[in-house]
Design an enzyme around this catalytic site. Structure first.
Site, PDB file in Angstrom:
ATOM      1  N   ASN A  10       0.872  -1.177   0.000  1.00  0.00           N
ATOM      2  CA  ASN A  10       0.000   0.000   0.000  1.00  0.00           C
ATOM      3  C   ASN A  10       0.907   1.224   0.000  1.00  0.00           C
ATOM      4  O   ASN A  10       1.489   1.562   1.020  1.00  0.00           O
ATOM      5  CB  ASN A  10      -0.894  -0.029   1.251  1.00  0.00           C
ATOM      6  CG  ASN A  10      -1.681   1.253   1.424  1.00  0.00           C
ATOM      7  OD1 ASN A  10      -1.773   2.076   0.516  1.00  0.00           O
ATOM      8  ND2 ASN A  10      -2.255   1.421   2.613  1.00  0.00           N
ATOM      9  N   LYS A  12       0.160   4.253  -0.312  1.00  0.00           N
ATOM     10  CA  LYS A  12      -0.430   5.469   0.272  1.00  0.00           C
ATOM     11  C   LYS A  12      -0.152   6.661  -0.656  1.00  0.00           C
ATOM     12  O   LYS A  12      -0.153   6.496  -1.874  1.00  0.00           O
ATOM     13  CB  LYS A  12       0.084   5.670   1.693  1.00  0.00           C
ATOM     14  CG  LYS A  12      -0.089   4.400   2.544  1.00  0.00           C
ATOM     15  CD  LYS A  12       0.140   4.611   4.004  1.00  0.00           C
ATOM     16  CE  LYS A  12      -0.076   3.292   4.734  1.00  0.00           C
ATOM     17  NZ  LYS A  12      -0.024   3.422   6.172  1.00  0.00           N
ATOM     18  N   HIS A  93      -9.473   1.561   4.665  1.00  0.00           N
ATOM     19  CA  HIS A  93      -8.213   1.717   5.403  1.00  0.00           C
ATOM     20  C   HIS A  93      -8.427   2.700   6.550  1.00  0.00           C
ATOM     21  O   HIS A  93      -9.182   3.659   6.425  1.00  0.00           O
ATOM     22  CB  HIS A  93      -7.109   2.210   4.470  1.00  0.00           C
ATOM     23  CG  HIS A  93      -5.761   2.160   5.101  1.00  0.00           C
ATOM     24  ND1 HIS A  93      -5.336   3.123   5.990  1.00  0.00           N
ATOM     25  CD2 HIS A  93      -4.769   1.246   5.021  1.00  0.00           C
ATOM     26  CE1 HIS A  93      -4.116   2.791   6.417  1.00  0.00           C
ATOM     27  NE2 HIS A  93      -3.757   1.657   5.845  1.00  0.00           N
ATOM     28  N   GLU A  95      -6.761   5.040   7.590  1.00  0.00           N
ATOM     29  CA  GLU A  95      -6.490   6.449   7.252  1.00  0.00           C
ATOM     30  C   GLU A  95      -7.659   7.057   6.472  1.00  0.00           C
ATOM     31  O   GLU A  95      -7.915   8.256   6.567  1.00  0.00           O
ATOM     32  CB  GLU A  95      -5.158   6.549   6.481  1.00  0.00           C
ATOM     33  CG  GLU A  95      -3.980   6.298   7.423  1.00  0.00           C
ATOM     34  CD  GLU A  95      -2.747   5.702   6.766  1.00  0.00           C
ATOM     35  OE1 GLU A  95      -2.642   5.721   5.527  1.00  0.00           O
ATOM     36  OE2 GLU A  95      -1.888   5.202   7.524  1.00  0.00           O
ATOM     37  N   GLU A 168      -5.625  -4.593  10.548  1.00  0.00           N
ATOM     38  CA  GLU A 168      -4.560  -3.622  10.759  1.00  0.00           C
ATOM     39  C   GLU A 168      -4.844  -2.834  12.042  1.00  0.00           C
ATOM     40  O   GLU A 168      -5.616  -1.856  12.013  1.00  0.00           O
ATOM     41  CB  GLU A 168      -4.488  -2.640   9.585  1.00  0.00           C
ATOM     42  CG  GLU A 168      -4.183  -3.295   8.264  1.00  0.00           C
ATOM     43  CD  GLU A 168      -3.584  -2.293   7.281  1.00  0.00           C
ATOM     44  OE1 GLU A 168      -2.461  -2.524   6.836  1.00  0.00           O
ATOM     45  OE2 GLU A 168      -4.241  -1.280   6.995  1.00  0.00           O
ATOM     46  N   GLY A 174       2.562   2.201  10.778  1.00  0.00           N
ATOM     47  CA  GLY A 174       3.598   3.217  10.662  1.00  0.00           C
ATOM     48  C   GLY A 174       4.316   3.534  11.955  1.00  0.00           C
ATOM     49  O   GLY A 174       5.040   4.530  12.042  1.00  0.00           O
ATOM     50  N   SER A 213       3.197  -2.164  10.303  1.00  0.00           N
ATOM     51  CA  SER A 213       4.635  -2.254  10.588  1.00  0.00           C
ATOM     52  C   SER A 213       5.257  -3.598  10.207  1.00  0.00           C
ATOM     53  O   SER A 213       6.203  -4.063  10.852  1.00  0.00           O
ATOM     54  CB  SER A 213       4.918  -1.928  12.061  1.00  0.00           C
ATOM     55  OG  SER A 213       4.613  -0.565  12.327  1.00  0.00           O
TER      56      SER A 213
END
Ligand code: PGA
Length: 255
Positions: A10, A12, A93, A95, A168, A174, A213
Protein backbone atom coordinates in the site's frame (compact mmCIF):
# COMPACT_ATOMS: atom_id res chain seq x y z
CA UNK A 1 -4.91 -20.38 -6.38
CA UNK A 2 -6.78 -18.53 -3.65
CA UNK A 3 -4.71 -20.15 -0.93
CA UNK A 4 -1.45 -18.58 -1.99
CA UNK A 5 -0.31 -15.95 0.51
CA UNK A 6 -1.12 -12.45 -0.66
CA UNK A 7 1.51 -9.78 -0.10
CA UNK A 8 0.23 -6.34 -0.96
CA UNK A 9 2.07 -3.03 -0.94
CA UNK A 10 0.00 0.00 0.00
CA UNK A 11 1.97 2.94 -1.30
CA UNK A 12 -0.43 5.47 0.27
CA UNK A 13 0.33 9.02 -0.97
CA UNK A 14 3.78 8.09 -2.22
CA UNK A 15 5.14 7.45 -5.68
CA UNK A 16 5.65 9.39 -8.89
CA UNK A 17 6.76 8.28 -12.34
CA UNK A 18 10.35 8.20 -11.14
CA UNK A 19 9.27 5.42 -8.75
CA UNK A 20 8.33 3.05 -11.59
CA UNK A 21 11.68 1.20 -11.51
CA UNK A 22 10.87 0.09 -7.94
CA UNK A 23 7.57 -1.33 -9.15
CA UNK A 24 9.33 -3.13 -11.99
CA UNK A 25 11.83 -4.66 -9.58
CA UNK A 26 8.99 -5.81 -7.33
CA UNK A 27 7.28 -7.32 -10.38
CA UNK A 28 10.42 -9.27 -11.26
CA UNK A 29 10.45 -10.63 -7.70
CA UNK A 30 6.81 -11.63 -8.04
CA UNK A 31 7.86 -13.73 -11.05
CA UNK A 32 10.55 -15.43 -8.95
CA UNK A 33 8.07 -16.45 -6.25
CA UNK A 34 5.10 -17.93 -8.11
CA UNK A 35 3.70 -19.47 -4.92
CA UNK A 36 3.02 -15.95 -3.61
CA UNK A 37 0.42 -13.52 -4.95
CA UNK A 38 1.84 -10.01 -5.01
CA UNK A 39 -0.02 -6.73 -5.34
CA UNK A 40 0.88 -3.07 -5.39
CA UNK A 41 -1.61 -0.30 -4.67
CA UNK A 42 -0.04 2.93 -5.89
CA UNK A 43 -1.76 6.32 -5.82
CA UNK A 44 -4.45 6.76 -8.50
CA UNK A 45 -2.03 8.64 -10.75
CA UNK A 46 0.14 5.55 -11.21
CA UNK A 47 -2.50 2.85 -11.54
CA UNK A 48 -2.59 2.98 -15.30
CA UNK A 49 1.22 3.10 -15.69
CA UNK A 50 1.64 0.15 -13.37
CA UNK A 51 -0.95 -1.94 -15.16
CA UNK A 52 0.95 -1.27 -18.38
CA UNK A 53 4.33 -2.07 -16.86
CA UNK A 54 3.72 -5.04 -14.57
CA UNK A 55 3.05 -8.57 -15.66
CA UNK A 56 3.21 -10.60 -12.46
CA UNK A 57 2.02 -8.39 -9.61
CA UNK A 58 -1.62 -7.30 -9.29
CA UNK A 59 -2.25 -3.57 -9.38
CA UNK A 60 -4.83 -1.97 -7.11
CA UNK A 61 -6.13 1.34 -5.89
CA UNK A 62 -6.46 2.56 -2.33
CA UNK A 63 -10.09 3.71 -2.47
CA UNK A 64 -13.08 4.01 -4.78
CA UNK A 65 -16.44 5.74 -4.72
CA UNK A 66 -19.53 3.65 -4.00
CA UNK A 67 -21.45 5.00 -7.00
CA UNK A 68 -20.80 4.16 -10.61
CA UNK A 69 -20.72 7.76 -11.90
CA UNK A 70 -21.99 11.23 -11.21
CA UNK A 71 -21.31 14.59 -9.66
CA UNK A 72 -18.59 13.62 -7.17
CA UNK A 73 -15.69 15.96 -7.81
CA UNK A 74 -12.35 14.34 -7.12
CA UNK A 75 -13.71 10.83 -6.65
CA UNK A 76 -13.03 7.74 -8.76
CA UNK A 77 -15.56 5.00 -9.54
CA UNK A 78 -14.65 1.34 -9.25
CA UNK A 79 -15.45 0.82 -12.94
CA UNK A 80 -12.93 3.55 -13.80
CA UNK A 81 -10.28 1.63 -11.88
CA UNK A 82 -11.20 -1.53 -13.74
CA UNK A 83 -11.01 0.44 -16.99
CA UNK A 84 -7.51 1.61 -16.02
CA UNK A 85 -6.56 -2.04 -15.64
CA UNK A 86 -6.70 -2.33 -11.85
CA UNK A 87 -7.21 -5.77 -10.35
CA UNK A 88 -8.30 -4.80 -6.85
CA UNK A 89 -9.04 -1.95 -4.48
CA UNK A 90 -8.36 -1.41 -0.79
CA UNK A 91 -11.42 -0.09 1.05
CA UNK A 92 -11.86 1.12 4.61
CA UNK A 93 -8.21 1.72 5.40
CA UNK A 94 -7.98 3.33 8.84
CA UNK A 95 -6.49 6.45 7.25
CA UNK A 96 -9.61 6.74 5.07
CA UNK A 97 -11.78 6.12 8.11
CA UNK A 98 -9.95 8.79 10.16
CA UNK A 99 -9.02 11.36 7.46
CA UNK A 100 -12.36 11.19 5.63
CA UNK A 101 -14.75 9.96 8.30
CA UNK A 102 -15.65 6.82 6.37
CA UNK A 103 -18.18 4.63 8.13
CA UNK A 104 -18.61 0.88 7.97
CA UNK A 105 -21.71 1.40 5.82
CA UNK A 106 -19.71 3.43 3.31
CA UNK A 107 -16.93 0.85 3.32
CA UNK A 108 -19.47 -1.89 2.62
CA UNK A 109 -20.98 0.12 -0.25
CA UNK A 110 -17.52 0.68 -1.72
CA UNK A 111 -16.70 -3.03 -1.43
CA UNK A 112 -19.93 -3.90 -3.22
CA UNK A 113 -19.22 -1.36 -5.96
CA UNK A 114 -15.72 -2.75 -6.41
CA UNK A 115 -16.98 -6.29 -6.71
CA UNK A 116 -19.72 -5.26 -9.12
CA UNK A 117 -16.96 -3.74 -11.27
CA UNK A 118 -15.09 -7.05 -11.25
CA UNK A 119 -12.36 -5.94 -8.87
CA UNK A 120 -10.97 -7.81 -5.90
CA UNK A 121 -11.31 -6.05 -2.56
CA UNK A 122 -9.22 -5.74 0.56
CA UNK A 123 -11.48 -4.60 3.38
CA UNK A 124 -9.50 -3.09 6.26
CA UNK A 125 -10.46 -3.30 9.91
CA UNK A 126 -8.59 -2.64 13.13
CA UNK A 127 -8.87 -1.25 16.63
CA UNK A 128 -7.25 1.85 18.17
CA UNK A 129 -4.88 1.61 21.10
CA UNK A 130 -7.55 2.96 23.44
CA UNK A 131 -9.95 0.25 22.33
CA UNK A 132 -7.30 -2.45 22.82
CA UNK A 133 -6.33 -1.12 26.25
CA UNK A 134 -10.01 -1.13 27.19
CA UNK A 135 -10.26 -4.82 26.24
CA UNK A 136 -12.58 -4.04 23.34
CA UNK A 137 -10.34 -4.98 20.42
CA UNK A 138 -12.18 -8.15 19.34
CA UNK A 139 -15.60 -6.60 19.79
CA UNK A 140 -14.65 -3.52 17.77
CA UNK A 141 -13.06 -5.49 14.94
CA UNK A 142 -15.87 -8.06 14.84
CA UNK A 143 -18.42 -5.26 14.54
CA UNK A 144 -16.39 -3.66 11.74
CA UNK A 145 -16.25 -6.98 9.87
CA UNK A 146 -19.99 -7.53 10.27
CA UNK A 147 -20.86 -4.06 9.01
CA UNK A 148 -18.22 -3.64 6.28
CA UNK A 149 -18.64 -6.93 4.42
CA UNK A 150 -20.43 -6.97 1.09
CA UNK A 151 -23.85 -8.62 1.10
CA UNK A 152 -23.78 -12.37 1.53
CA UNK A 153 -25.02 -13.25 -1.96
CA UNK A 154 -22.42 -11.14 -3.67
CA UNK A 155 -19.64 -12.34 -1.44
CA UNK A 156 -20.61 -15.98 -1.78
CA UNK A 157 -20.55 -15.60 -5.54
CA UNK A 158 -17.22 -13.92 -5.54
CA UNK A 159 -15.27 -15.28 -2.62
CA UNK A 160 -12.92 -17.24 -4.86
CA UNK A 161 -9.93 -15.28 -3.73
CA UNK A 162 -11.38 -11.90 -4.61
CA UNK A 163 -12.46 -10.91 -1.11
CA UNK A 164 -9.77 -10.22 1.45
CA UNK A 165 -9.91 -8.74 4.91
CA UNK A 166 -6.88 -6.92 6.32
CA UNK A 167 -6.53 -6.76 10.08
CA UNK A 168 -4.56 -3.62 10.76
CA UNK A 169 -4.42 -2.44 14.37
CA UNK A 170 -4.44 1.35 14.04
CA UNK A 171 -1.69 1.67 16.65
CA UNK A 172 0.61 -0.62 14.66
CA UNK A 173 0.40 1.33 11.39
CA UNK A 174 3.60 3.22 10.66
CA UNK A 175 4.72 3.00 14.28
CA UNK A 176 7.15 0.08 14.29
CA UNK A 177 4.96 -1.58 16.94
CA UNK A 178 3.34 -4.93 16.23
CA UNK A 179 0.95 -7.03 18.30
CA UNK A 180 2.18 -10.27 19.81
CA UNK A 181 1.79 -13.30 17.57
CA UNK A 182 -0.75 -14.60 20.08
CA UNK A 183 -2.86 -11.47 19.71
CA UNK A 184 -2.63 -11.66 15.91
CA UNK A 185 -3.72 -15.32 15.98
CA UNK A 186 -6.62 -14.60 18.31
CA UNK A 187 -7.87 -11.70 16.20
CA UNK A 188 -7.57 -13.60 12.94
CA UNK A 189 -9.59 -16.43 14.49
CA UNK A 190 -12.23 -13.95 15.65
CA UNK A 191 -12.41 -12.44 12.15
CA UNK A 192 -12.70 -15.91 10.59
CA UNK A 193 -15.56 -16.71 12.91
CA UNK A 194 -17.40 -13.56 11.80
CA UNK A 195 -16.73 -14.33 8.13
CA UNK A 196 -18.11 -17.85 8.45
CA UNK A 197 -21.12 -16.60 10.42
CA UNK A 198 -21.85 -14.05 7.70
CA UNK A 199 -20.92 -15.95 4.55
CA UNK A 200 -21.01 -19.65 5.43
CA UNK A 201 -18.58 -21.77 3.40
CA UNK A 202 -17.50 -18.75 1.34
CA UNK A 203 -16.25 -17.18 4.56
CA UNK A 204 -13.56 -19.85 4.79
CA UNK A 205 -12.13 -18.76 1.44
CA UNK A 206 -11.63 -15.13 2.37
CA UNK A 207 -7.97 -14.42 2.96
CA UNK A 208 -7.19 -12.50 6.14
CA UNK A 209 -4.08 -10.36 5.84
CA UNK A 210 -2.17 -8.79 8.70
CA UNK A 211 -1.01 -5.19 8.34
CA UNK A 212 0.85 -2.73 10.52
CA UNK A 213 4.63 -2.25 10.59
CA UNK A 214 5.37 -5.43 8.63
CA UNK A 215 8.99 -5.40 7.50
CA UNK A 216 11.76 -7.72 6.36
CA UNK A 217 12.69 -8.46 9.96
CA UNK A 218 9.29 -9.53 11.29
CA UNK A 219 7.50 -10.82 8.15
CA UNK A 220 8.43 -14.48 8.52
CA UNK A 221 7.19 -14.63 12.11
CA UNK A 222 3.94 -12.80 11.37
CA UNK A 223 3.22 -14.80 8.21
CA UNK A 224 3.73 -18.05 10.13
CA UNK A 225 0.93 -17.21 12.57
CA UNK A 226 -1.99 -19.60 12.02
CA UNK A 227 -4.76 -17.84 10.11
CA UNK A 228 -2.55 -15.15 8.57
CA UNK A 229 -3.03 -15.34 4.81
CA UNK A 230 -0.70 -12.55 3.81
CA UNK A 231 0.32 -9.01 4.62
CA UNK A 232 -0.69 -5.48 3.76
CA UNK A 233 2.52 -3.49 3.86
CA UNK A 234 2.89 0.28 3.89
CA UNK A 235 6.30 1.86 4.44
CA UNK A 236 8.33 -1.26 3.68
CA UNK A 237 6.62 -1.70 0.29
CA UNK A 238 7.92 1.54 -1.22
CA UNK A 239 11.18 0.04 -2.40
CA UNK A 240 12.05 -3.33 -3.84
CA UNK A 241 14.79 -3.58 -1.24
CA UNK A 242 12.23 -3.34 1.56
CA UNK A 243 9.42 -5.31 -0.08
CA UNK A 244 11.07 -8.23 -1.84
CA UNK A 245 12.30 -9.88 1.40
CA UNK A 246 8.69 -9.85 2.62
CA UNK A 247 7.57 -11.60 -0.56
CA UNK A 248 10.41 -14.09 -0.07
CA UNK A 249 9.34 -14.68 3.53
CA UNK A 250 5.89 -15.67 2.29
CA UNK A 251 7.29 -18.19 -0.16
CA UNK A 252 7.93 -21.80 0.61
CA UNK A 253 10.79 -21.53 -1.87
CA UNK A 254 12.57 -18.83 0.10
CA UNK A 255 16.27 -18.92 -0.77
P1 PGA B 1 2.82 0.29 7.58
O1 PGA B 1 1.36 0.55 6.96
O2 PGA B 1 3.32 -1.01 7.01
O3 PGA B 1 3.64 1.47 7.12
O4 PGA B 1 2.64 0.22 9.06
C1 PGA B 1 0.49 -0.51 6.76
C2 PGA B 1 -0.83 -0.01 6.21
O5 PGA B 1 -1.29 1.05 6.64
O6 PGA B 1 -1.43 -0.67 5.33
Amino acid sequence: MPNRPYIVGNWKMNGVRATLPEARAIDRAAARYPDVSVGIAPPFTLVSSLTDELSHADVGAQDCHAEARGAHTGDIAAAMLADAGADFVIVGHSERRSDHGETDAQVKAKAEAAMAAGLGVIICVGETLEQRDAGQAEAVVSAQVDASLPDAGLAAESAQGRVNVAYEPVWAIGTGRVPSTGDVEAMHAAIRARLVAALGEAGKKVRILYGGSVNAGNAAELLAVPGVGGALVGGASLTAEGFVPIIAAASRNDD
